[in-house]
Design an enzyme around this catalytic site. Structure first.
Site, short mmCIF file in Angstrom:
data_model
loop_
_atom_site.label_atom_id
_atom_site.label_comp_id
_atom_site.label_asym_id
_atom_site.label_seq_id
_atom_site.Cartn_x
_atom_site.Cartn_y
_atom_site.Cartn_z
N LYS A 64 -11.77 -8.02 5.66
CA LYS A 64 -11.24 -7.14 6.70
C LYS A 64 -12.15 -5.95 6.91
CE LYS A 64 -7.28 -4.19 7.18
NZ LYS A 64 -6.72 -3.13 6.49
N ARG A 74 -11.04 7.48 3.62
CA ARG A 74 -10.78 6.48 2.59
C ARG A 74 -12.07 5.96 1.95
NH1 ARG A 74 -5.60 6.38 3.91
NH2 ARG A 74 -4.72 5.38 5.76
N CYS A 120 -3.94 6.13 0.18
CA CYS A 120 -3.42 4.89 -0.38
C CYS A 120 -3.12 4.99 -1.88
CB CYS A 120 -4.40 3.75 -0.11
SG CYS A 120 -4.82 3.58 1.63
N ARG A 157 -3.49 3.12 12.45
CA ARG A 157 -2.97 4.35 11.83
C ARG A 157 -1.99 5.05 12.75
NH1 ARG A 157 -8.57 5.81 8.61
NH2 ARG A 157 -8.55 3.85 7.45
N GLU A 210 -16.41 -7.40 -5.48
CA GLU A 210 -14.98 -7.07 -5.28
C GLU A 210 -14.12 -8.33 -5.31
OE1 GLU A 210 -13.24 -4.39 -5.06
OE2 GLU A 210 -14.64 -2.76 -4.68
N LYS A 258 -12.45 -5.06 1.68
CA LYS A 258 -11.88 -4.23 2.75
C LYS A 258 -12.77 -3.00 2.93
CE LYS A 258 -7.86 -1.55 4.08
NZ LYS A 258 -6.44 -1.25 3.86
N TYR A 300 -3.07 -9.83 15.68
CA TYR A 300 -2.00 -9.31 16.55
C TYR A 300 -1.83 -10.20 17.78
CZ TYR A 300 -2.57 -5.32 13.50
OH TYR A 300 -2.64 -4.52 12.38
N CYS A 359 0.86 -1.18 0.00
CA CYS A 359 0.00 0.00 0.00
C CYS A 359 0.90 1.23 0.00
CB CYS A 359 -0.95 0.02 1.20
SG CYS A 359 -2.41 1.06 0.84
#
Ligand code: PBG
Ligand code: ZN
Length: 328
Positions: A251, A220, A132, A208, A236, A198, A316, A122
């Site tokens: 996501k 965005r 982006c 961010r 998509e 997304k 994470y 990205c």
């Protein structure tokens, strides 16, 4: 005497509950750990991300140390995000031969040859304005001119040794542009796992901070999907598959469980769920406050993604799960 269904018959003991499980336990091999790598001369740099307790911005050296520990615990795969020292209007550090991601990939590949290395492709982390794609003076994000830069970035990652690239920009036609460029550069065997569905989500807030990639103006919403839409996700996904995507990402993950489920039921490719920064931070915050049993909620949140059909998961929590032996 009336015969009736008793759900409790099959829940009487741990052995029974395991035998009658519909969803297999998490596998270490299906977990992908994200890392934020910072371009800095200070090789001791390791800064905890304020909104993501337990996650760090890392120098190359600190990245190597952390990955070494995680690999000892069974880490199989990583996805890398870069924080460059310099940002500009062309995202030139995104595809620089010695950019931070390119260096990180070389370092990890050299030290851990078996580690599967995915790079996020990205431009937002490399653009001074944090979008982006290329930003026109009138504030519009230019689609087609951004494709060349994205393709160059993906090729530079492959040249550095990335095992797979994951474009997350949501520009139209980027998978085709990246696939073509990879093939022309000789990387016909480098897979593309696209962030196909997304959404323009507030759940990316903590990321961010971590990637220092918040847009300086606007948002965005002209490129990421509208959270109100679901069928559009299939459009998509099929567009990306037509363009040559080998696997796809949905996501955010948990709050978009309906999308994840629908996508998994409609495609014949690997589906990866990205449990994003905000999902992580919510669980951590409640856990730190003692409001929930954090370990159980963490595992339950990931089981939910597997139950919805996810084949792999970017989370994470990967390091923690491996360190505590919670995946097989
Ligand atoms: C880059 C990118 C973002 C995330 C992954 N890749 C941020 C964004 O789109 O604003 C979000 C990941 C997370 O929140 O954990 N475009
Ligand atoms: Zn971006």
């Amino acid at each position: 005497m009336v015969e009736y269904y008793r759900g409790r018959r099959l829940r009487q003991s741990e052995q029974m509950r395991l035998l009658f499980s519909e969803t297999a336990p998490l596998l270490r091999e299906n977990l992908i750990m994200p890392y934020f790598v910072v371009e800095t001369d200070d090789q001791s740099f390791e800064k905890e991300i304020g909104a993501m307790p337990g996650q760090y911005q890392l120098s190359l050296h600190k990245l190597e140390e952390r990955v070494a520990r995680a690999v000892d615990n069974g880490l199989h795969s990583v996805i890398l995000f870069g924080v460059p020292a310099v940002k500009d209007e062309q995202a030139s550090q995104a595809y620089a031969e010695h950019g931070i991601i390119q260096e990180a990939v070389r370092l990890l590949k050299n030290r851990f040859p078996k580690l599967f290395i995915i790079t996020d492709v990205c431009l937002c982390e490399y653009m001074s304005h944090g979008h982006c794609g290329i930003l026109a003076p009138d504030g519009v994000i230019l689609n087609d001119p951004s494709l060349d830069i994205l393709a160059r970035t993906a090729v530079s990652h492959a040249q550095a040794g990335a095992d797979m690239v994951a474009p997350s920009d949501m520009m139209d036609g980027r998978v085709a542009a990246i696939r073509t460029a990879l093939d022309e550069a000789g990387f016909v065997m480098t897979p593309v796992m696209s962030y196909a569905a997304k959404y323009a989500s507030a759940y990316y807030g903590p990321f961010r901070d971590a990637a220092e990639s918040a847009p300086a103006c606007g948002d965005r919403k002209t490129y990421q999907m509208n959270p109100a839409n679901s069928r559009e996700a299939l459009r998509e996904v099929f567009a990306d598959l037509d363009e040559g995507a080998d696997a796809i990402i949905v996501k955010p993950a948990g709050p978009y469980g309906d999308i994840l489920r629908m996508v998994c039921e409609n495609v014949d490719v690997h589906v990866c769920a990205y449990q994003v920064s905000g999902e992580y931070s919510l669980i951590r915050a409640a856990g730190i406050n003692g409001w929930i049993d954090e370990e159980r909620v963490m595992m339950e949140s990931l089981l939910g993604l597997k139950r919805a059909g996810a084949n792999s998961i970017i989370t994470y929590f990967t390091e923690t799960i491996l360190a505590r032996g919670l995946a097989r």
